[in-house]
Design an enzyme around this catalytic site. Structure first.
Site, short mmCIF file in Angstrom:
data_model
loop_
_atom_site.label_atom_id
_atom_site.label_comp_id
_atom_site.label_asym_id
_atom_site.label_seq_id
_atom_site.Cartn_x
_atom_site.Cartn_y
_atom_site.Cartn_z
N GLU A 1 0.92 -1.34 0.03
CA GLU A 1 0.11 0.03 -0.11
C GLU A 1 0.82 1.45 -0.04
OE1 GLU A 1 -2.86 -0.29 3.14
OE2 GLU A 1 -3.92 -1.92 1.98
N GLU B 1 -4.93 -8.75 1.00
CA GLU B 1 -5.62 -8.37 2.22
C GLU B 1 -7.17 -8.48 1.89
OE1 GLU B 1 -4.87 -4.71 4.21
OE2 GLU B 1 -2.48 -5.31 3.94
#
Length: 940
Positions: free
Chosen positions: A437, A512
């Site tokens: 991220e 995720e």
């Protein structure tokens, strides 16, 4: 001045001694976890940082000039004694001013007096080690660790996650005492989650022959073809001495039961001084026992280095024989068999312990994930402790090994390289992750370049595993366009099917998914109390429930699988709330490892054995006549629900789904029965319980030699029929004999109770030290009485070559009058012989240390107290000699009181460590209105 010949002869003798003594076989790796001294420093106040970095010459300007605690002569006797691993952040109180990310502990930015930690340890190194190569090895220090050895500055290591080592060979006091000093600076956060503070992983002293296998100096790969496996073992030899000529490298491979199955010996030239050379052996093993998640078979490579027919080093490498590959159409394959990845993301902290986990806790946590049916683990978002990977190797769980930060300079690639070299022999590691991220660069050309460089660098060190990045800001360009395996972070962040259609050559997996909110044992959301219902719901409009996420990934063959966010709750990031919530709500288990209900949804569809889980509990006093949502997780074909013997219907289970009923609450029995092929296979019932009566204690982990004395105990309360009470919230107090308690927890995300019950230790300085000269050198039994204003500042204008016969000194310290406190004066001699008084009372030194004085409560006054010292003077021989003028410090210790913890929705956890030499541990638990319990834990 010595002649050139004399100096040369002396140097030659030393050289001869070094290399002759060093010619001894094998290596030693000594664990240095026991008996450290710890004290807090300060981020900017040098006086509170014990005078560190105040000397005229600093440790950065002149070699060996470590000052303050970095000086070997520094007096640390009054500091706290402790064993590693240690996390000082978890010991601190909570504060609303603390970091949201770090669980509101009073540590880190904003707390300058709790952000610097000093560690000191003294070790003896025998004269016989002269000539060996000695290294200090740190598996992890959070963070910005500066290290000294005998006052010599070894270096700074910034990151809190990757291990590092320092060569101390040239700085050792052979045959004597040596001092290790570490200054950890945890004032800056590296992540956005709880990271702890201090030396939270193991420390070792590694002793080797100068000619030895380099640190992480073996690399074993395997290629399986039919019934044979080709094993390639690359060995890196390092020369830290003046060795020349031929070196023999002998490699032997042992199978999982200890049989030697292959060997190879070859010759190589010794590398030059401080250089390395590589030697490669190739083996063929017939009928290899493959490593997989159900049968995690482990082989051993034993490498021996011989020089002049003598074994100088022996090095063992554990490895597994297996194949891994991703296919863009069919997902992931282990040993050429399709395997859907059923993974979880996890941080590294545990309730009551913070990040300082004993090795047995790594084993316990992996076993809990395996119990849920998980077969994969993502290290979020940093390199793990080595013991975690050992547990994954041993227990059979695949690992995405992740570096901390993306980048392509020496810092970033150095961190990545250390991780890969350390971990690439672990068969559990199936994929490297080089980022997570990174929103600034995910979708642009910078991200593409950085990822390309990191991926190529990774492949150079280990071409056998693919590379991934967890991506969340859109699946379209930049990193996602060129990474080996696409890592999708959350369905709501982009169109995964569309991305796959544009990049059909690229495998993908959900790195995720979830981020659902649930509080264990809570079934009605209460935002005022910061409690979230444990029913599996969408956490936010653009996010998906656990069930929705798993259905998406499970039904798409081209997706390799999914990693849930998260396996366990963790400290910090208490989304969607803030203070006083101090832990996350995301886990399939709470921070203790007690399952939430979604744990059983995953177990239903991640395991093959019949499974049924009924919830909620059936203790709803005050809700009689109200409708309660009743859910069942199961992989049975059908489930029937009954209430007080009356059937509420038999329903067919949808694949990957769950079942629901609306039930009017009345006390009694709720029972679910699972059917397979029309036959009853299992059932579960909840009964309305009676009043609480008994404390129950049960061991959660396997207590054996591998647990190294660590025992994890679950605490609960039962009614008179022995039924667990799921709503019990009693406070339980604990005592242990034969061991110690190292942590308590209960999984309550809003609990502000202590994690550690540690005696409060403060150091009180002696102030305003003054002196008067005495005519007699005799030490008195009573402190001299003086009249008039004859006192002057101590040591001012002292003539050290012609001092008086003796001096009387007096100083002050302040005591708050706490009658429970124990005060000890750690005196630093300011004279050759001394007598010490407090408020006029003569003190006696302890047997162990004549300069350590226990101050009886009876001689103390609340408020200002006087220390008196009569001492014969120290004389200086030379003007540059330094005489001590610091009289010492008063240590004040206030006992913590008993360990205790409230149950949360029926559960709490206590973690014990057995004393060395103790045969048994006995844990006792008491609570108001409850029958006490005792648990005997035998050493095995």
């Amino acid at each position: 001045m010595a002649s050139y010949f004399q100096r040369l002869l002396c140097a030659g003798f030393v050289f001869f001694m070094v290399w002759c003594v060093g010619a001894q076989p094998g290596r030693e790796k000594l664990l240095l976890d026991k008996d450290w001294r710890f004290g807090f420093g300060h981020t900017y106040d040098t006086e509170k940082d014990h005078g560190h970095a105040t000397a005229y010459f600093s440790y950065l300007s002149k070699t060996g000039f470590g000052d303050g605690p970095a000086d070997p002569a520094f007096d640390d006797r009054a500091w706290r004694r402790l064993d590693l691993p240690h996390d000082w952040a978890v010991e601190q109180p909570f504060s609303e001013k603390g970091s949201f990310s770090h669980g509101f502990k009073q540590s880190g930015k904003g707390f300058p007096d709790r952000s610097i930690g000093w560690y000191r340890k003294k070790i003896a190194i025998p004269q016989t080690d002269l000539g060996r190569n000695l290294k200090l090895q740190f598996d992890g220090v959070f963070r910005n660790a500066k290290v000294w050895f005998n006052g010599y500055f070894l270096g700074t290591f910034e990151s809190g996650y990757t291990g590092f080592s320092h060569d101390v060979t040239d700085y050792v006091n052979y045959g004597g005492e040596n001092t290790i000093v570490v200054r950890a600076d945890a004032s800056m956060e590296e992540g956005w989650f709880y990271e702890g503070a201090g030396i939270y992983r193991h420390v070792y002293l590694l002793k080797t022959h100068p000619l030895h296998i380099a640190q992480n100096g073996t690399y074993v790969t395997s290629v399986v073809q039919g019934q044979t496996a080709k094993i390639t073992a690359q060995v890196t030899i390092e020369n830290r001495g003046d060795y020349h000529g031929t070196v023999e490298i002998a490699n032997e491979i042992y199978d999982p039961v200890g049989n030697k199955v292959a060997s190879d010996t070859q010759q190589s030239s010794a590398p030059g001084f401080m250089l390395t050379t590589d030697a490669t052996s190739v083996f063929t093993i017939t009928g290899p026992q493959l490593w997989d998640i159900d049968n995690p078979n482990l082989y051993r490579l034993v490498t021996k280095i011989r020089q002049q027919s003598k074994i100088v080093d022996v090095y063992e490498t554990t490895f597994g024989i297996r194949t891994v590959r991703f296919d863009p159409e069919q997902g992931f394959f282990l040993n050429d068999k399709p395997l859907k990845l059923k993974g979880t993301n996890n941080h590294q902290d545990h309730a009551g312990l913070g990040t300082a986990l004993p090795d047995a806790l790594q084993d316990f946590r992996i076993r809990k994930l395996k119990e849920m049916g998980s077969n994969a683990y993502r290290c979020s978002h940093h390199p793990p402790t080595p013991e975690l990977l050992d547990a994954c190797d041993r227990l059979g769980i695949l690992v995405i090994d992740e570096t901390r930060l993306m980048g392509t300079n020496d810092y970033h690639l150095g961190e990545l390289g250390r991780m890969i070299r350390r971990d690439r022999n672990h068969p559990s590691v199936f994929c490297w992750s080089v980022g997570n991220e990174e929103w600034k660069i995910e979708g642009n050309i910078i991200g593409e370049r950085v990822t390309a460089t990191m991926q190529a660098f990774t492949k150079r060190l280990d071409p056998t595993r693919p590379v991934t990045v967890g991506i969340s800001s859109g699946f379209k360009a930049g990193i996602s366009s060129m990474i080996d395996v696409m890592g999708y972070n959350y369905l709501g962040n982009g169109d995964i099917d569309a991305h796959r259609n544009d990049f059909k050559h690229q495998p993908g997996m959900g790195t995720e998914e979830g981020s659902t909110f649930a509080t264990r044992g809570i079934y009605f959301t209460d935002d005022a109390q910061h409690y979230k219902s444990a029913y599996d719901r969408k956490p936010r409009p653009s996010f998906y429930s656990i069930e929705e996420g798993w259905k998406f990934y499970a039904t798409r063959p081209y997706l390799a699988g999914m990693f849930v966010w998260t396996g366990f709750d963790y400290r910090g990031e208490p989304t969607p709330y803030g203070w006083p919530s101090v832990t996350s709500y995301f886990g399939m288990m709470d921070g203790c490892g007690f399952p939430k209900d979604s744990f059983y949804y995953l177990k239903s569809w991640w395991t093959n054995e019949p499974m049924l889980h009924l919830f909620p509990h059936w203790n709803w006093q005050g809700k009689e006549g109200q409708e309660i949502d009743v859910w069942v997780y199961s992989n049975c074909d059908e489930v029937e629900l009954t209430h007080n013997g009356k059937s509420l219907g038999r329903k067919k289970m949808e694949p990957l789904g769950h079942l629901e009923w609306k039930v009017i609450y009345q006390p009694g029995t709720l029972e679910a029965v699972g059917y397979q092929n029309g036959k009853k296979v299992l059932s579960e019932k909840h009964q309305t319980t009676g009043s609480p009566q008994d404390i129950k204690l049960s061991v959660q982990n396997a207590v054996n030699q591998k647990s190294n004395g660590t025992t994890i105990v679950a605490v609960s309360v039962a009614d008179k029929h022995g039924r667990h009470i799921p709503t019990a919230n009693h406070e339980i107090s604990f005592e242990v004999k034969g061991g110690s308690i190292i942590g308590v927890g209960n999984g309550n995300p809003t609990s502000l109770e202590k994690d550690k019950f540690i005696d409060a230790l403060t150091l009180v300085p002696i102030t305003d030290l003054q002196e008067q000269p005495l005519r007699s050198a005799d030490l008195p039994q009573n402190f001299p009485k003086f009249t008039g204003g004859q006192w002057q500042p101590a040591f001012k204008d002292r003539d050290y070559k012609n001092p008086k016969a003796a001096y009387a000194y007096q100083g002050k310290f302040v005591y708050d009058g706490n009658s429970k406190a124990q005060l000890t004066f750690f005196y630093q001699p300011i004279g050759v012989q001394s007598a010490v008084f407090v408020n006029g009372n003569l003190l006696q030194g302890s047997k162990e240390d004549p300069h350590q004085y226990l101050i009886p409560q009876g001689v103390l006054r609340s408020g200002e107290n006087t220390v008196g010292i009569v001492a014969t003077p120290i004389r200086k021989k030379n003007d540059w000699d330094v005489a001590n003028t610091n009289s010492g410090v008063i240590q004040v210790v206030v006992p913590s009181g008993p360990w205790k913890r409230k149950l949360f929705n029926g559960c709490a956890q206590i973690i014990l460590q057995q004393d060395d030499g103790a045969e048994d541990m006995i844990l006792s638990a008491t609570g108001e209105g409850l029958r006490s319990a005792s648990l005997k834990i035998k050493k095995k």
